[in-house]
Design a protein around this motif. Structure first.
Motif, PDB file in Angstrom:
ATOM      1  N   UNK A   1       0.848  -1.192   0.000  1.00 32.13           N
ATOM      2  CA  UNK A   1       0.000   0.000   0.000  1.00 32.13           C
ATOM      3  C   UNK A   1       0.887   1.247   0.000  1.00 32.13           C
ATOM      4  N   UNK A   2       0.656   2.089  -0.987  1.00 27.88           N
ATOM      5  CA  UNK A   2       1.506   3.288  -1.106  1.00 27.88           C
ATOM      6  C   UNK A   2       0.790   4.541  -0.613  1.00 27.88           C
ATOM      7  N   UNK A   3      -0.515   4.448  -0.426  1.00 27.44           N
ATOM      8  CA  UNK A   3      -1.247   5.615   0.077  1.00 27.44           C
ATOM      9  C   UNK A   3      -2.644   5.236   0.492  1.00 27.44           C
ATOM     10  N   UNK A   4      -3.131   5.952   1.487  1.00 28.08           N
ATOM     11  CA  UNK A   4      -4.468   5.702   2.006  1.00 28.08           C
ATOM     12  C   UNK A   4      -5.158   7.052   2.097  1.00 28.08           C
ATOM     13  N   UNK A   5      -6.287   7.189   1.373  1.00 27.06           N
ATOM     14  CA  UNK A   5      -6.963   8.499   1.314  1.00 27.06           C
ATOM     15  C   UNK A   5      -8.431   8.331   1.719  1.00 27.06           C
ATOM     16  N   UNK A   6      -8.903   9.231   2.587  1.00 29.89           N
ATOM     17  CA  UNK A   6     -10.301   9.158   3.011  1.00 29.89           C
ATOM     18  C   UNK A   6     -11.162  10.033   2.101  1.00 29.89           C
ATOM     19  N   UNK A   7     -12.238   9.422   1.610  1.00 28.02           N
ATOM     20  CA  UNK A   7     -13.172  10.152   0.753  1.00 28.02           C
ATOM     21  C   UNK A   7     -14.350  10.586   1.621  1.00 28.02           C
ATOM     22  N   UNK A   8     -14.439  11.890   1.893  1.00 28.67           N
ATOM     23  CA  UNK A   8     -15.475  12.391   2.800  1.00 28.67           C
ATOM     24  C   UNK A   8     -16.877  12.251   2.210  1.00 28.67           C
ATOM     25  N   UNK A   9     -16.973  12.266   0.882  1.00 30.24           N
ATOM     26  CA  UNK A   9     -18.299  12.191   0.265  1.00 30.24           C
ATOM     27  C   UNK A   9     -18.932  10.819   0.445  1.00 30.24           C
ATOM     28  N   UNK A  10     -18.109   9.797   0.292  1.00 25.28           N
ATOM     29  CA  UNK A  10     -18.657   8.441   0.396  1.00 25.28           C
ATOM     30  C   UNK A  10     -18.399   7.818   1.765  1.00 25.28           C
ATOM     31  N   UNK A  11     -17.505   8.425   2.539  1.00 24.88           N
ATOM     32  CA  UNK A  11     -17.145   7.847   3.838  1.00 24.88           C
ATOM     33  C   UNK A  11     -16.356   6.562   3.671  1.00 24.88           C
ATOM     34  N   UNK A  12     -15.453   6.576   2.686  1.00 24.60           N
ATOM     35  CA  UNK A  12     -14.673   5.354   2.436  1.00 24.60           C
ATOM     36  C   UNK A  12     -13.165   5.671   2.425  1.00 24.60           C
ATOM     37  N   UNK A  13     -12.431   4.657   2.794  1.00 23.01           N
ATOM     38  CA  UNK A  13     -10.970   4.743   2.663  1.00 23.01           C
ATOM     39  C   UNK A  13     -10.579   4.143   1.320  1.00 23.01           C
ATOM     40  N   UNK A  14      -9.642   4.813   0.665  1.00 21.83           N
ATOM     41  CA  UNK A  14      -9.205   4.367  -0.644  1.00 21.83           C
ATOM     42  C   UNK A  14      -7.701   4.067  -0.573  1.00 21.83           C
ATOM     43  N   UNK A  15      -7.377   2.801  -0.733  1.00 20.04           N
ATOM     44  CA  UNK A  15      -5.955   2.415  -0.673  1.00 20.04           C
ATOM     45  C   UNK A  15      -5.426   2.193  -2.080  1.00 20.04           C
ATOM     46  N   UNK A  16      -4.249   2.728  -2.326  1.00 20.40           N
ATOM     47  CA  UNK A  16      -3.600   2.502  -3.620  1.00 20.40           C
ATOM     48  C   UNK A  16      -2.380   1.621  -3.382  1.00 20.40           C
ATOM     49  N   UNK A  17      -2.209   0.641  -4.247  1.00 18.74           N
ATOM     50  CA  UNK A  17      -1.052  -0.236  -4.077  1.00 18.74           C
ATOM     51  C   UNK A  17       0.039   0.126  -5.087  1.00 18.74           C
ATOM     52  N   UNK A  18       1.227  -0.424  -4.854  1.00 18.32           N
ATOM     53  CA  UNK A  18       2.377  -0.107  -5.719  1.00 18.32           C
ATOM     54  C   UNK A  18       2.107  -0.531  -7.156  1.00 18.32           C
ATOM     55  N   UNK A  19       1.263  -1.588  -7.339  1.00 19.01           N
ATOM     56  CA  UNK A  19       0.986  -2.031  -8.710  1.00 19.01           C
ATOM     57  C   UNK A  19      -0.207  -1.287  -9.321  1.00 19.01           C
ATOM     58  N   UNK A  20      -0.696  -0.274  -8.642  1.00 24.44           N
ATOM     59  CA  UNK A  20      -1.699   0.599  -9.238  1.00 24.44           C
ATOM     60  C   UNK A  20      -3.142   0.222  -8.953  1.00 24.44           C
ATOM     61  N   UNK A  21      -3.360  -0.789  -8.143  1.00 19.94           N
ATOM     62  CA  UNK A  21      -4.742  -1.159  -7.823  1.00 19.94           C
ATOM     63  C   UNK A  21      -5.325  -0.205  -6.793  1.00 19.94           C
ATOM     64  N   UNK A  22      -6.666  -0.214  -6.766  1.00 21.13           N
ATOM     65  CA  UNK A  22      -7.363   0.610  -5.776  1.00 21.13           C
ATOM     66  C   UNK A  22      -8.256  -0.307  -4.949  1.00 21.13           C
ATOM     67  N   UNK A  23      -8.257  -0.076  -3.661  1.00 21.72           N
ATOM     68  CA  UNK A  23      -9.158  -0.814  -2.773  1.00 21.72           C
ATOM     69  C   UNK A  23      -9.939   0.201  -1.961  1.00 21.72           C
TER      70      UNK A  23
END
Lengths: 308, 533
Positions: B151-173
């Motif tokens: 995981x290279x970054x974790x960002x909180x989306x206030x609109x949806x109330x979700x955490x968005x994780x980005x991985x080194x290979x470019x995936x989003x969770x």
């Protein structure tokens, strides 16, 4: 001497490290030691090496007493650096054919007594006591013994080694006098009372009893080798001058005790002091080495080998 | 009125594990091979967005434990992101010879998954890793794990109330809640020592052991005498031509009551799990009592120091070596070490302790300040971990774009070590001020996990968009924690990895494990800002 910034000094110390391997101990020049010089030089170097080694143990004790991490680390380095000097001096002895195989030179009986005392009691001594005695020993070494050696020995490798040793010693002196001044802060009556209390400690009295004959024996040994007594005394006076430059230095009771003692040591006419101390030197000659405990293992750390 | 949510304890299964140690080698090599199951779970497409209820970062003890307890609480939609190819975290990475835990295994394991078959009172890393593998199989966690996802970054989306994780290979969770279980001791690197790049021999870090290197007949240096160093040295001294141990500061070493578990003991634990629970409880309280000596300065501190001194005196006869090995700081200030074979190993003819400061590393070895060049074939760096005390382990962006790394630059802070104001729906395991100095890390971890489960269940059951700890609550909590820390042995003047460069303690919890567990027992909703989706 102005107080130095100990943090900057620590950085400087770390950046000024050198190793025995930096010197070519087989380089030409050993033949410049004359046959006449050789036996006296052998004894001189052995004494010098032991003083460095004893000084190293003193710094090890100081590291335990340091009031802050910086000074503790500085003393830890100085402990190692004094050992390095002793190792380098042994490497010179080895170069000049003064060592028998891996054997280390035998310390004289007064050195043995001081080693015993350091081993047993130095860690319990307060910072201000050891911290004030060590600059005196350092300045006597730096100002007299090393200078005498470099004046009388022409071997370039010896000069190369002592250039490095003297650089280290100048840092030791800078820190030594700074600490001496640091110990002069506080209320005078408290400093004096504390010093008197320490002076009455039986362990310190034992230390003084082993230290005084060592000084006189060293003086005799050095003079016998041709060092002018006056140059030793001039070096000891330096302690009084530099240590007493600032008010805080002068307020340190240990500075007062040690510098006054220095004056007595250099005054040969003071029979009240020298007759009993010289007698003690003679008396210690009769102590059979067999009654002394085995040499502590920290002594066995000495080596002339640049690599291990 | 206090709104509290408590976890339903009835779902806590207490399943027995099958014997582990006998089946697998004592030390499992991290070969980097990927199993079929792992391969399946690595299949994903870059750019694709994967969603789950809970995202767990890290498949070590904490991450797996959280997944188990979440499942038991009915939360099934979980994704675990693991940067490596295997589970186990610290115990996967630390496979150096002699690696073992210094807490008894019956306490260094989960209470909800006790293992009656521990082969010793203090198990080695291989057996602990086997235990972790069994947890994965027993609780069917493998399908939840996505390996090789750094995981290279974790960002909180206030609109949806979700955490968005980005991985080194470019995936989003994306997930409603996230659990940071990346571990406090998960990163290790060679120390920044002068001349380290010039050394021509072999270099090994204790946390990345090179099992292909044969130490037989080799001249070896070990730098560092902390928890890893004192375990490695006795093992290397059995093999190498000589081992020189470079020590900067000696630690307090207590005896290790390590013994082989008799068969009748294992049978008893199989037949009467209550007996093992009773032993676990006794071990827990035994360790709790140590807090009085180790965390705070009390008469017990002098007693524990005396035990350590007597241990040293009994094992080391030479007064100078004893002096070199005697610490000059109060016990507890740094991590207390446990060993029976470290001191004897140092006195072997082929082993030597060196306390001279290291001046520089050079082509052939190490030059110390006493002027000698010590020459080696291999240098082992048992120099510890890159503990993240200032900043966050990975970039985390909270509400209004606030950056956790920036906020923690002057020392990490959280509420009860687990929630951070401005970073809603995010739970930390081994967050700020959660470290134990006297008891099992897993005891603390269980409390954190159960607290996270309560928080996550609250988010899901109440359909909250945002569950964010109140800033003033967090501030009050930290003020009290720092006040209490000032009175502990950790803050008594020594330098340790518990403290930041400027002496701030953001790692340790100043209290008993019982106190910590009590504070984590109830999830007080009043302390949080809750916004419905």
């Amino acid at each position: 001497m102005a107080m130095i910034d100990l943090d900057k000094m620590l950085v400087k110390i770390k950046n000024s490290q050198w190793a025995l391997a930096d010197i070519d101990w087989d380089a030409p020049g050993a033949e410049l030691i004359t046959e006449e010089q050789w036996p006296k030089l052998k004894e001189f170097m052995a004494d010098l090496m032991w003083i460095e080694h004893v000084g190293a143990r003193g710094f090890a004790a100081l590291a335990k007493k340091a009031p802050n991490d910086t000074l503790k680390e500085i003393y830890t380095y100085f402990h190692a650096e004094e050992q390095r000097h002793a190792n380098a001096e042994m490497a010179l002895m080895r170069r000049w054919g003064m060592l028998d195989g891996d054997e280390i030179p035998e310390p004289n009986i007064n050195l043995r007594l001081v080693i015993e005392w350091l081993d047993k009691y130095s860690d319990d001594m307060p910072l201000e006591t050891l911290g004030s005695v060590i600059p005196m020993l350092e300045i006597a070494l730096d100002g007299a013994l090393c200078k005498f050696l470099l004046d009388s020995v022409k071997d370039p490798v010896c000069h190369q080694a002592f250039d490095k040793i003297n650089d280290d010693e100048s840092r030791h002196l800078g820190v030594g006098f700074t600490v001496l001044e640091m110990q002069g802060h506080g209320k005078l009556y408290q400093l004096v009372l504390k010093a008197m209390g320490t002076l009455m400690r039986p362990t310190l009295i034992l230390g003084i009893l082993s230290y005084l004959p060592l000084l006189n024996r060293m003086r005799d040994n050095i003079v016998e080798m041709g060092l002018k007594e006056e140059s030793l005394y001039a070096a000891m006076k330096k302690f009084e001058t530099i240590g007493g430059r600032t008010e805080h230095g002068r307020r340190n009771p240990w500075y007062q005790i040690i510098s006054r003692h220095g004056r007595i040591v250099v005054d040969r006419r003071n029979r009240f002091y020298h007759v009993p101390v010289d007698a003690a030197v003679k008396l210690t000659n009769y102590i059979p080495p067999s009654i002394l405990p085995p040499i502590p293992t920290w002594v066995k750390e000495l080596t002339w080998k640049p690599t291990a | 009125m206090r709104n509290t949510v408590s976890l339903d304890k009835t779902v806590a299964e207490k399943k027995m594990l099958k014997p582990a140690a006998a089946k697998k080698p004592a030390v499992k090599k991290n070969t980097g091979e990927i199993t079929l199951a792992q391969l399946e779970s690595t299949e994903s497409v870059a750019g694709q967005v994967n969603t789950a209820d809970v995202l767990i970062i890290g498949a070590g003890f904490a991450g797996l434990g959280t997944a188990i307890r979440l499942q038991q609480a009915g939360v099934k939609n979980i994704v675990i992101l693991e940067r490596s190819t295997d589970v186990g975290g610290t115990w996967r990475d630390n496979t150096y010879p002699g690696a073992a835990c210094d807490i008894p295994s019956n306490l260094y394991s989960y209470s909800f998954a006790q293992n009656p078959d521990w082969s010793r009172s203090f198990s080695g890393s291989g057996e602990i890793l086997d235990y972790i593998h069994h947890l994965v199989e027993q609780f069917r966690l493998r399908p939840l794990i996505r390996f090789q996802r750094n995981v290279t970054g974790l960002v909180f989306d206030e609109n949806t109330g979700e955490w968005n994780a980005t991985t080194a290979c470019g995936e989003q969770y994306r997930a409603r809640a996230a659990v940071m279980a990346s571990g406090p001791l998960s990163n290790a690197s060679f120390p920044n020592m002068p001349g380290i790049e010039t050394f021509k021999g072999h270099k090994i870090h204790s946390a990345k052991w090179d099992h292909s290197y044969d130490f037989t007949g080799k001249r070896v240096a070990v730098i560092g005498t902390g928890a890893s160093g004192i375990q490695i040295i006795p093992e290397l001294a059995k093999q190498a031509e000589f081992v020189k141990v470079f020590q900067r500061t000696p630690g307090w070493v207590l005896p290790r009551p390590d013994f082989v578990t008799p068969e009748w003991n294992k049978n008893l634990f199989h037949k009467m799990p209550a007996a093992q629970t009773a032993l676990r409880r006794a071990l827990f309280w035994g360790h709790e009592s140590m807090a009085l000596g180790i965390i705070w300065h009390s008469p017990l501190t002098a007693l524990v120091e005396q035990v350590a001194r007597s241990h040293l005196h009994a094992q080391v006869k030479d007064p100078w070596l004893r002096r070199q090995l005697t610490p000059d700081f109060r016990i507890g200030c740094k991590r207390v070490l446990i060993s029976n074979d470290y001191y004897p190993a140092l006195q072997k003819p082929n082993c030597k302790l060196i306390t001279w400061p290291i001046a520089t590393l050079c082509e052939n070895g190490i030059r110390t300040a006493e002027g000698i060049e010590h020459q080696f074939d291999c240098i082992v760096f048992a120099t510890g971990f890159d503990v993240c005390k200032n900043g966050s382990p990975l970039p985390v962006t909270g509400v209004n774009g606030r950056q956790l790394g920036e906020e923690w630059k002057r020392g990490a802070q959280a509420y009860k070590s687990i929630s951070v104001a401005g970073y809603p729906n995010l739970f930390f395991t081994f967050g700020p001020n959660s470290g134990p100095g006297h008891n099992s890390a897993l005891v603390y971890m269980e409390s954190q996990i159960d607290y996270s489960v309560q928080g996550i269940k609250t988010i899901l059951q109440r359909n909250l968009k945002l569950l964010d700890v109140k800033a003033d609550v967090q501030q009050r909590y930290n003020h009290a924690i720092q006040k209490r820390l000032a009175k502990t042995n950790w803050n008594s003047g020594c330098k340790s990895w518990y403290l930041s460069e400027d002496g701030f303690n953001s790692t340790m919890y100043p209290g008993f494990a019982t106190q910590y567990a009590n504070q984590m027992k109830h999830f007080n909703l009043d302390h949080y800002r809750a916004i419905n989706a």
